[in-house]
Design a protein around this motif. Structure first.
Motif, mmCIF file in Angstrom:
data_model
loop_
_atom_site.group_PDB
_atom_site.id
_atom_site.type_symbol
_atom_site.label_atom_id
_atom_site.label_comp_id
_atom_site.label_asym_id
_atom_site.label_seq_id
_atom_site.Cartn_x
_atom_site.Cartn_y
_atom_site.Cartn_z
ATOM 1 N N GLU A 134 63.172 37.532 29.956
ATOM 2 C CA GLU A 134 63.304 36.331 29.125
ATOM 3 C C GLU A 134 63.671 36.696 27.688
ATOM 4 O O GLU A 134 64.510 36.035 27.069
ATOM 5 C CB GLU A 134 62.002 35.527 29.151
ATOM 6 N N VAL A 135 63.056 37.734 27.144
ATOM 7 C CA VAL A 135 63.371 38.163 25.775
ATOM 8 C C VAL A 135 64.823 38.611 25.697
ATOM 9 O O VAL A 135 65.549 38.271 24.749
ATOM 10 C CB VAL A 135 62.406 39.288 25.322
ATOM 11 N N VAL A 136 65.273 39.367 26.687
ATOM 12 C CA VAL A 136 66.676 39.817 26.699
ATOM 13 C C VAL A 136 67.616 38.618 26.772
ATOM 14 O O VAL A 136 68.617 38.552 26.049
ATOM 15 C CB VAL A 136 66.913 40.794 27.873
ATOM 16 N N SER A 137 67.289 37.642 27.608
ATOM 17 C CA SER A 137 68.172 36.473 27.711
ATOM 18 C C SER A 137 68.171 35.681 26.411
ATOM 19 O O SER A 137 69.213 35.148 26.009
ATOM 20 C CB SER A 137 67.752 35.590 28.885
ATOM 21 N N LEU A 138 67.028 35.608 25.728
ATOM 22 C CA LEU A 138 67.002 34.922 24.432
ATOM 23 C C LEU A 138 67.828 35.666 23.394
ATOM 24 O O LEU A 138 68.537 35.048 22.594
ATOM 25 C CB LEU A 138 65.560 34.766 23.944
ATOM 26 N N ARG A 139 67.749 36.991 23.414
ATOM 27 C CA ARG A 139 68.555 37.774 22.469
ATOM 28 C C ARG A 139 70.039 37.574 22.735
ATOM 29 O O ARG A 139 70.835 37.442 21.794
ATOM 30 C CB ARG A 139 68.203 39.252 22.569
ATOM 31 N N LEU A 140 70.407 37.559 24.003
ATOM 32 C CA LEU A 140 71.819 37.325 24.331
ATOM 33 C C LEU A 140 72.241 35.928 23.907
ATOM 34 O O LEU A 140 73.344 35.725 23.398
ATOM 35 C CB LEU A 140 72.053 37.520 25.834
ATOM 36 N N ALA A 141 71.378 34.953 24.112
ATOM 37 C CA ALA A 141 71.700 33.583 23.702
ATOM 38 C C ALA A 141 71.802 33.484 22.187
ATOM 39 O O ALA A 141 72.627 32.743 21.673
ATOM 40 C CB ALA A 141 70.633 32.619 24.229
ATOM 41 N N MET A 142 70.967 34.246 21.484
ATOM 42 C CA MET A 142 71.023 34.214 20.014
ATOM 43 C C MET A 142 72.344 34.794 19.513
ATOM 44 O O MET A 142 72.891 34.332 18.528
ATOM 45 C CB MET A 142 69.860 35.016 19.417
ATOM 46 N N LYS A 143 72.879 35.802 20.188
ATOM 47 C CA LYS A 143 74.162 36.377 19.777
ATOM 48 C C LYS A 143 75.279 35.377 20.003
ATOM 49 O O LYS A 143 76.246 35.344 19.267
ATOM 50 C CB LYS A 143 74.448 37.657 20.550
ATOM 51 N N ASP A 144 75.173 34.552 21.012
ATOM 52 C CA ASP A 144 76.191 33.549 21.304
ATOM 53 C C ASP A 144 76.059 32.333 20.405
ATOM 54 O O ASP A 144 76.989 31.547 20.301
ATOM 55 C CB ASP A 144 76.087 33.104 22.770
ATOM 56 N N MET A 145 74.932 32.165 19.789
ATOM 57 C CA MET A 145 74.741 30.985 18.927
ATOM 58 C C MET A 145 75.489 31.167 17.612
ATOM 59 O O MET A 145 75.656 32.283 17.126
ATOM 60 C CB MET A 145 73.243 30.794 18.620
ATOM 61 N N ALA A 146 75.892 30.047 17.072
ATOM 62 C CA ALA A 146 76.603 30.067 15.803
ATOM 63 C C ALA A 146 75.603 30.293 14.675
ATOM 64 O O ALA A 146 74.566 29.647 14.617
ATOM 65 C CB ALA A 146 77.318 28.744 15.593
ATOM 66 N N THR A 147 75.969 31.202 13.775
ATOM 67 C CA THR A 147 75.093 31.459 12.630
ATOM 68 C C THR A 147 75.418 30.477 11.526
ATOM 69 O O THR A 147 76.435 29.757 11.566
ATOM 70 C CB THR A 147 75.281 32.898 12.124
ATOM 71 N N LYS A 148 74.578 30.477 10.517
ATOM 72 C CA LYS A 148 74.751 29.563 9.395
ATOM 73 C C LYS A 148 76.071 29.851 8.654
ATOM 74 O O LYS A 148 76.811 28.922 8.300
ATOM 75 C CB LYS A 148 73.579 29.736 8.435
#
Length: 173
Positions: A134-148
Motif C-alpha cells: 500500500e505504501v509503494v502504491s501511494l508513493r507511485l500515485a504521489m509521483k503521478d499526481m500534479a504538484t503545486k
C-alpha cells in the motif's frame, strides 16, 4: 416405560454413536483434574518450603526414634531407620511420575503456544507485506499526481494563452 439415560439426551453427538468403550466427557474432565493435580504437586515439590518441610519431618523422625523410650519407638536405628527409608522411597517413587506427567502437560501447552505464535507471526508478516504494498502504491500515485508548481505553471500558460487570444480578438491600435 423405558428410562432415558443421560447418554440419550446429549445433543452434541448423534444418538447411538457412543459405544460402551468410547471416552466420555466425565473421563476427560477427570484426566484434566488429575493433570492439574500433578502440576500442583510438581510446583509444590520444587519449592524451598517443601524441602524445608521434608527436612524437618526427617529430622523429627530421627530425633524421636533416637531419644524416645524404647517402647515408644516405631523405627529402629539398629535397622537403619527402615520405615523412614521406605516412606522416602515411596514419596520419590510417586513424585517422579507425577513430575513427568506435569512436564508432559507443559510440553503440550508449549506446543500449542508455539503454534499460536507461528500463526500470529504469519498474520503479522502478511499484514506488513500488505502495508508495504500500500505504501509503494501511494508513493507511485504521489509521483503521478500534479504538484503545486506544475499546476501553477499550467495555469500561467493558460492565462498567457487567454491573454494572447484576447489581444488577437481586440488588437490595440
Amino acid at each position: 416405560m423405558a428410562r432415558i439415560s443421560r447418554q440419550d439426551i446429549r445433543l452434541d453427538a448423534p444418538k447411538g454413536s457412543r459405544g460402551p468403550f468410547s471416552p466420555r466427557l466425565g473421563a476427560r474432565q477427570s484426566r484434566d483434574r488429575f493433570g492439574r493435580f500433578t502440576e500442583w504437586i510438581a510446583r509444590k515439590m520444587g519449592t524451598p518450603w517443601f524441602l524445608i518441610g521434608l527436612t524437618i519431618f526427617a529430622a523429627a523422625w530421627l530425633i524421636y526414634n533416637v531419644t524416645a523410650p524404647a517402647a515408644w519407638r516405631f523405627d529402629s536405628a539398629a535397622n537403619g531407620f527402615t520405615a523412614l527409608t521406605l516412606i522416602l522411597s515411596l514419596q520419590a517413587s510417586y513424585a517422579a511420575p507425577l513430575i513427568l506427567l506435569a512436564q508432559n502437560r507443559q510440553d503440550d501447552r508449549d506446543r500449542v503456544q508455539i503454534e499460536q505464535d507461528r500463526q500470529r507471526a504469519e498474520r503479522n508478516l502478511n499484514d506488513t507485506e500488505y502495508l508495504a504494498r500500500e505504501v509503494v502504491s501511494l508513493r507511485l500515485a504521489m509521483k503521478d499526481m500534479a504538484t503545486k508548481e506544475f499546476i501553477r505553471g499550467e495555469l500561467r500558460s493558460l492565462v498567457e494563452e487567454l491573454d494572447r487570444d484576447k489581444r488577437e480578438e481586440h488588437p490595440v491600435d
